[in-house]
Design an enzyme around this catalytic site. Sequence first.
Site, PDB file in Angstrom:
ATOM      1  N   HIS A  66      -6.710   1.761   1.722  1.00  0.00           N
ATOM      2  CA  HIS A  66      -7.845   0.842   1.462  1.00  0.00           C
ATOM      3  C   HIS A  66      -9.007   1.208   2.303  1.00  0.00           C
ATOM      4  CE1 HIS A  66      -5.642  -2.164   4.495  1.00  0.00           C
ATOM      5  NE2 HIS A  66      -5.695  -1.162   4.892  1.00  0.00           N
ATOM      6  N   TRP A 110       0.711  -1.306   0.041  1.00  0.00           N
ATOM      7  CA  TRP A 110      -0.010  -0.001  -0.080  1.00  0.00           C
ATOM      8  C   TRP A 110       0.675   1.242  -0.041  1.00  0.00           C
ATOM      9  CZ3 TRP A 110      -0.986  -4.053   3.138  1.00  0.00           C
ATOM     10  CH2 TRP A 110      -2.401  -5.113   2.846  1.00  0.00           C
ATOM     11  N   VAL A 168      -6.208 -11.364   7.247  1.00  0.00           N
ATOM     12  CA  VAL A 168      -7.065 -12.690   7.266  1.00  0.00           C
ATOM     13  C   VAL A 168      -6.507 -13.677   7.220  1.00  0.00           C
ATOM     14  CG1 VAL A 168      -9.356 -11.736   6.059  1.00  0.00           C
ATOM     15  CG2 VAL A 168      -7.103 -12.247   4.897  1.00  0.00           C
ATOM     16  N   ARG A 170      -3.418   5.773  -3.482  1.00  0.00           N
ATOM     17  CA  ARG A 170      -2.218   5.055  -3.645  1.00  0.00           C
ATOM     18  C   ARG A 170      -1.077   6.006  -4.446  1.00  0.00           C
ATOM     19  NH1 ARG A 170      -3.609  -1.019  -3.573  1.00  0.00           N
ATOM     20  NH2 ARG A 170      -5.454  -0.918  -1.905  1.00  0.00           N
ATOM     21  N   GLN A 214     -13.195   1.504  -3.825  1.00  0.00           N
ATOM     22  CA  GLN A 214     -13.218  -0.095  -3.242  1.00  0.00           C
ATOM     23  C   GLN A 214     -14.591  -0.284  -2.560  1.00  0.00           C
ATOM     24  OE1 GLN A 214      -9.956  -0.655  -0.804  1.00  0.00           O
ATOM     25  NE2 GLN A 214      -8.574  -1.440  -2.300  1.00  0.00           N
ATOM     26  N   ALA A 244     -14.060 -11.390   5.938  1.00  0.00           N
ATOM     27  CA  ALA A 244     -14.043 -10.150   5.325  1.00  0.00           C
ATOM     28  C   ALA A 244     -13.690  -9.943   3.816  1.00  0.00           C
ATOM     29  CB  ALA A 244     -13.068  -9.294   6.089  1.00  0.00           C
TER      30      ALA A 244
END
Length: 334
Positions: free
Chosen positions: A170, A150, A253, A196, A210, A302
């Site tokens: 994000h 990122w 995650v 970004r 997003q 997620a």
Amino acid sequence: MDIKALQIEARSAVKKAQNTNDLEEVRVVYLGRKNGKVITLLRSLKDMSLTERRQVGPKANTLRHELEELIKRRGNELQEKNAAMNVDVTRPGDKVRVGHLHPLTQIEREVRDIFTSLNFSVLEGPEIESDYYNFDALNIPPNHPARDMWDTFWLKQPSIKKDKSLLRTHTSPMQIRYMETHKPPFQIIVPGRVFRYEATDAHHEVNFYQVEGLMVGEHVTLANFKYIVETFLQQLFDGDVQFRFRPSYFPFVEPGIEVDIKLPKEHHRQGGTWLEVMGAGMVHRNIFNAVRYDPREVQGFAFGMGLDRLAMIKYNIPDIRLFYSGDLRFVRQF
Ligand code: DAH
């Protein structure tokens, strides 16, 4: 008859005529061939003595020409007035050009509608974030190599503030913000703009959109996610889509997956090949710890996807920069 009086009377009669019929009547009264007052006067010249004729003749002729001219002018005036008042009520109205929604807004609304129908709530978050929400709380500590994913616009900082500010890279920080203030079970999506620090090309922009998703409860599993994704994709692409899960890595995650889709070749520029559209996974226990949920009591999935990318795939748009070009020739095609 006194010529002067006749002139005054005739002038005012012409002026008073309100339509072409009135005006024609006035013409007949003064210039009518049979009994028109001025014509009769001219005709009577021949019975006058020479001196009288010399006196009256020129004046009567001038009056005749003046009246002819006045009547002609008044006629034109009345005609113009008539045209202005003559409205054709059967004519189609002038088209009012109304604007319409940008393709990105359109696809965002479609996504919102689909998830709302699945009982998801829609919320939004701040575009200026702290590094805590954007990174640390999402299990991306300082110096973690994942921070490279990122490239970040950092904001200038007053030195008293210890949390650094940035433009969010994000929408995932809203996972943390939401869980800090709500208790499971819940299911949410978070559409929004992200930033970004990247060189732009056909597939990269410094800002884009997003949609984040998060569902947490006692028994929420990847099977639930599979149903949600399938329903979402089928609706967005009108049933014409295949999808698959592929193992991947995101710090927040475990396990992490990526969702690929394949569209029919006939309708899509990028049809026939697998396209990556979404990152996802089961929420990492460190995330639950950060928001003081007990990972032994709750679990969830997620996901995050790029709206621009979805729109490009769906509408066959070859270059992401077109969305931000402000070119109406592009926007009007949607
Ligand atoms: N935040 C990730 C990105 O910007 C996308 C993402 C991946 C979001 C996995 C998630 C997730 O919620 O589980 O690339």
